[in-house]
Write a protein that holds these residues in place. Structure first.
Motif, short mmCIF file in Angstrom:
data_model
loop_
_atom_site.label_atom_id
_atom_site.label_comp_id
_atom_site.label_asym_id
_atom_site.label_seq_id
_atom_site.Cartn_x
_atom_site.Cartn_y
_atom_site.Cartn_z
N ALA A 163 0.83 -1.21 0.00
CA ALA A 163 0.00 0.00 0.00
C ALA A 163 0.86 1.25 0.00
O ALA A 163 0.55 2.23 -0.70
N LEU A 169 -3.78 4.30 -1.98
CA LEU A 169 -4.52 4.68 -0.78
C LEU A 169 -3.93 5.92 -0.11
O LEU A 169 -4.63 6.63 0.62
N THR A 170 -2.65 6.16 -0.35
CA THR A 170 -1.99 7.31 0.28
C THR A 170 -1.87 8.50 -0.68
O THR A 170 -1.10 9.43 -0.42
N GLU A 223 -15.80 5.44 2.10
CA GLU A 223 -14.98 4.27 1.80
C GLU A 223 -15.67 2.98 2.22
O GLU A 223 -15.60 1.98 1.51
N SER A 227 -17.17 -0.20 -0.08
CA SER A 227 -16.72 -1.58 0.18
C SER A 227 -17.88 -2.51 0.52
O SER A 227 -17.65 -3.67 0.87
N THR A 414 -5.98 10.49 4.53
CA THR A 414 -5.15 9.37 4.09
C THR A 414 -5.21 8.23 5.09
O THR A 414 -5.35 7.05 4.73
N ARG A 417 -8.50 6.38 4.78
CA ARG A 417 -8.57 5.51 3.59
C ARG A 417 -7.85 4.20 3.83
O ARG A 417 -8.35 3.12 3.48
N LEU A 418 -6.69 4.28 4.42
CA LEU A 418 -5.93 3.07 4.69
C LEU A 418 -6.62 2.23 5.76
O LEU A 418 -6.65 0.99 5.67
N CYS A 420 -9.86 2.03 6.44
CA CYS A 420 -11.05 1.35 5.88
C CYS A 420 -10.65 0.19 4.99
O CYS A 420 -11.29 -0.87 5.01
N ALA A 421 -9.60 0.38 4.20
CA ALA A 421 -9.15 -0.70 3.32
C ALA A 421 -8.61 -1.88 4.13
O ALA A 421 -8.85 -3.04 3.78
N TYR A 422 -7.88 -1.58 5.20
CA TYR A 422 -7.35 -2.65 6.05
C TYR A 422 -8.49 -3.42 6.70
O TYR A 422 -8.50 -4.65 6.72
#
Length: 926
Positions: A163, A169-170, A223, A227, A414, A417-418, A420-422
């Protein structure tokens, strides 16, 4: 901090490790493997170990390899400890740094780094190690402090590395996103300022100083919605809550202004209400054309106790409609907003984190945000925690932590975002530490200069969060100063216009006061009896398990006896009646969820809802495989926790109207560890927030000589809190009564918590057992007449009211007086006034009315019962107390003392002339 191979570098060790590596790479540590791979890439696969006489054909520069190893160690140090170099405090406190973040610590110069190929550090994107190290500093020591390398799972660490490398994501915000963020920050700050002007002196617990919380929540919603989330459930304390209610949840500003004006037209007439910064709300937000429901849970002032409540709510909401037993953890996302002093300080936080991965409580990960004001009320961090970061507790639970400066909106978004993705990828918790400040005191009437004078002076000189962001956008050329000022002015004017229209609407209207409350109507009666055929069907199904399952032979034999007890001779015990109640509810389409310490077997080995194969340990729950069930059965042994676990079940029950949700204490007195959940949620939720729960508390209670800690479930505390129909408090004396009580609780449409005093010695007492027709006929009886004295009521001159186990102690006593009627009060609240009056009318020559209890006079039901029983029994007779005298401790710690007290109580009840003198209570100095 970093274990570098250069710290023990010498030719002898190198040669030994290299020889082992050549024969078996797995035989050496990963640090050495990485080092030798680098050497092979630099010098070819034929590289050999250095020696006093190098092998023919080998070309080796040991000094250079040392530099490469040092550069690799520097790179890993930046990854692991770069967060110590991030400027997190908006007020300018310099970061602590770490000595091993500098090349000099590793014996390197910038020239050394330029001489090393980037590929030597495993990153061929860069020509030199200097370029690779610069990139690592940008990522790990730039704007976000990433703490992710403590994670034990390789896949998770690799995911973060990818990532950070691909940068998706960043990525930076686009110019339009930056402008939208500025507008949003002005909306946040503008609301706080407007309320401060319009309602001076009112508490609002401003979010100023951590304003970026609102755009962060916006990003969580976006986000998560993308998902697959259909609902976001938020739990938070008071700080910033009014802004979240309006600017995130969608609560109308007019409603908020009305609350400041003291108007509560929306409140039910029976409610007493709560302060505005405790209230919940349900709203929605459109995400790419899909509606995402937003739910903010109401909460009390007790910090962090709402955390497990929202987890329970989420668990219930994640159930997939129409697919029994299935949950979708992506569909509902919990967001827990914490305080920087409360997160490490309140034990419920650790309890909640501990249960997050357990099968009984997992919800697929929570997004945690610490609103870090760097102060707790008036307490500085140095006095509030023993750790460097307020978030350090989370690392013990394998949770990645991201530290951000609240003045840096780019970094904050940032991080979200990371996060939520994690969460979407690994279904695990993640935490963001939002480091800011508190512009005012603990509340707007508080003076912070008294306790934090220097910091408060800094804050007063510091620009607001939107001002800092606007200055950055101006410097980047995204907007002009005039455009920034126009955005601020437009937002301010919008609030003024809304308020003006609201004030105009109040002209001629009357202020509504919710008092006095209207009488609470009694719940409608429901049929709880079940046909004999269905009861037999359930019983047979519960005694059927797979042919290859081999339960303990002794236990199997005990369970098999349950077939016999379904006959005319009876003998249905407590655990059996409970299983039949659960099974019939499952057939009715009602789900059942039961948790508690050792709940699967039962503390007293009476339930055995889960069977274990005696050969391989395989688990099997017959109720979970009941043929024809239209509800789901869940039973779990809980973690060794009361507060978080009970709060979880409470939260579950507020959402799951189609489930009977139960929590069982190992012993009843353990419930006092969860007292905040009882006081703040279970008892008063309807009165404060209009929220209902049907949670059941099963609390083993009764005096059998087990000492002060295993006798009393503190019945008096529950009865003291009963009012306005808020609870049901029962103390059953037979399995049949328990059967009907459970079914009534599940089937009632009016949902309120049930507090059920549970027996211990009665669980297998033959005289307490029930017959099948007691389950198939009738229903729950709030009062039970004496089966012996009722045969000759004209001769009875004393009537003794009691509850639970004491009835059997008295009725089975050798000194039993047949002319003393023993009447059981099975339901203490609501008080069964009509039923007691009916019983009294059946005995025409009553001269004495007695309340008998095992508990001390200042405990148990007496203080609650006394005025009510006097009213129900009639003015012609008084009410006498028989029980233990007032005591500081609930029960005796010695068996002989316990037996003497029980005998004295029974003797006084029976009035046989064998009454022992009451023991003198101890006083100070004796």
């Amino acid at each position: 901090m970093t274990a570098a191979i250069t710290s023990v570098f010498n030719d002898g060790i190198f040669a030994e490790q290299f020889e082992r590596y050549r024969h078996d790479p797995a035989s050496v540590d990963e640090t050495w493997r990485q080092y030798f791979r680098i050497a092979e890439s630099l010098f070819g696969q034929g590289a050999t170990a250095p020696s006093s006489a190098p092998a023919s054909g080998a070309t080796y520069d040991v000094a250079f390899l040392r530099k490469v190893a040092a550069a690799a160690s520097l790179q890993q140090a930046i990854r692991s400890y770069g967060h110590y170099a991030v400027q997190l405090d908006p007020l300018g406190t310099p970061p602590p740094g770490a000595e091993d973040l500098s090349p000099e610590y590793w014996g390197l110069t910038e020239a050394d780094l330029r001489a090393i190929p980037g590929a030597a550090l495993g990153d061929d994107r860069f020509a030199t190690a200097a370029d690779a190290i610069a990139r690592k500093r940008q990522v790990y020591a730039g704007r976000v402090g990433w703490e992710v390398w403590h994670l034990e799972v390789d896949e998770e660490r690799d995911w973060f590395m990818r990532a950070f490398r691909d940068g998706v994501l960043t990525r930076d915000l686009t110019p339009d996103e930056k402008k939208d963020t500025l507008r949003r920050l002005n909306q946040v700050d503008g609301l706080e300022r407007f309320i401060g002007r319009a309602y001076q002196g009112y508490k609002r617990f401003s979010v100023e100083g951590t304003d970026t919380l609102i755009p962060m929540l916006d990003e969580v919603i976006r986000e998560s919605g993308r998902s697959g989330a259909r609902e976001i459930v938020i739990g938070m304390a008071h700080r910033g809550r009014l802004n979240v209610l309006t600017n995130v949840m969608g609560k109308p500003f007019e409603s908020l202004f009305a609350e400041f004006e003291g108007r509560h037209d929306h409140v039910d007439g029976n409610a007493t209400g709560d302060v505005k910064y405790h209230m919940g709300f349900v709203g929605s937000r459109d995400v790419d054309g899909k509606e995402v429901t937003l739910r903010l849970a109401p909460n009390p002032s007790h910090l962090e106790v709402v955390n497990p409540v929202i987890e329970g709510m989420v668990r219930a909401l994640q159930r997939v409609p129409g697919r029994l037993g299935e949950r979708d953890e992506l569909a509902v996302v919990p967001v827990a907003i914490h305080g920087d002093a409360a997160f490490p300080g309140e034990g419920v936080v650790a309890e909640t984190l501990n249960i997050s991965h357990l099968n009984a409580y997992r919800t697929g990960g929570t997004i945690h945000i610490i609103v870090n004001n760097q102060v707790g009320f008036t307490t500085d961090p140095i006095d509030a925690r023993s750790t460097h970061y307020s978030s350090d507790l989370a690392k013990g639970f394998e949770i990645p932590v991201f530290h951000v400066n609240a003045d840096d909106a780019q970094a904050c978004i940032t991080a979200v975002r990371l996060a939520c993705a994690y969460r979407a990828t690994f279904k695990k918790d993640v935490l963001i530490d939002l480091v800011g400040y508190r512009r005012h005191g603990h509340n707007e009437g508080d003076e912070p200069m008294y306790t934090q004078p220097t910091r408060s002076a800094q804050i007063r000189q510091h620009p607001t969060v939107p001002q800092v962001w606007a200055s950055r956008l101006v410097s980047e050329g995204v907007i002009t100063e005039a455009e920034a000022a126009a955005i601020e002015q437009a937002v301010s004017q919008n609030y003024a216009d809304i308020h003006a229209r609201f004030k105009q609407s109040l002209l001629g209207s009357e202020q509504h006061a919710p008092w006095p409350a209207e009488p609470v109507s009694a719940p409608k009666a429901v049929a709880t009896n079940v046909a004999v055929e269905q009861l037999r069907y359930v019983n047979d199904a519960l005694l059927t398990w797979p042919a290859d399952l081999k339960p303990n032979p002794r236990l199997a034999k005990q369970l098999e006896r349950r077939r016999e007890t379904m006959g005319e001779q009876g003998g249905i015990e407590w655990g059996h009646a409970e299983a039949l109640a659960f099974g019939t509810l499952l057939l009715d389409g009602m789900s059942v969820r039961l948790t508690g310490q050792d709940a699967e077997r039962g503390t007293f080995s009476h339930r055995h809802a889960v069977l274990s194969d005696s050969e391989n340990g395989r688990k099997y729950a017959p109720l979970a495989h009941l043929p024809g069930a239209e509800g789901v059965f869940e039973i779990f042994n809980s973690a060794l926790s009361e507060t978080a676990v009970l709060a979880f079940e409470y939260g579950f029950s507020t959402v799951a109207n189609d489930a009977l949700t139960l929590w069982e204490a190992q012993f009843g007195d353990f419930v006092n560890v969860a007292q905040p959940i009882i006081d703040q949620f279970i008892v008063a939720d309807r009165a404060k927030w209009g929220q209902d729960s049907g949670v059941v508390l099963l609390l083993p209670h009764g005096y059998e000589g087990q000492g002060p800690e295993h006798s009393s479930a503190r019945l008096e505390r529950f009865l003291q809190m009963c009012a306005e129909g808020n609870l049901t408090v029962a103390y059953c004396s037979t399995p049949a009564q328990y059967f009907h009580l459970l079914r009534r609780q599940a089937l009632r449409t009016s949902r309120r918590p049930l507090i059920c005093m549970q027996p211990k010695s009665l669980l297998r007492l033959p005289q307490a057992a029930s017959k099948l027709d007691e389950l198939s006929q009738g229903g729950f009886q709030s009062v039970i007449d004496d089966p012996i004295a009722s045969q000759h009521r004209d001769e009875v001159r004393r009537i003794v009211f009691c509850t639970g186990k004491l009835y059997y102690d008295m009725s089975l006593a050798a000194t039993r007086n047949p002319n003393v009627a023993l009447v059981r009060v099975e339901e203490l609240y609501p008080w069964p006034h009509e039923e007691i009056m009916r019983i009294m009318d059946l005995y025409p020559v009553i001269e004495q009315v007695v309340w008998a209890q095992e508990e001390p006079k200042n405990q148990g039901a007496w203080t609650y019962v006394q005025p009510r029983l006097r009213a129900s029994a009639g003015a012609s007779v008084g009410v006498r107390y028989v029980g233990r005298p007032e005591r500081a401790s609930p029960a005796e710690g010695y068996m002989d003392a316990h037996q003497a007290e029980q005998a004295r109580i029974i003797a006084m009840v029976m009035d046989t002339g064998e009454v022992a003198a009451e023991r003198t209570m101890m006083t100070v100095g004796q």
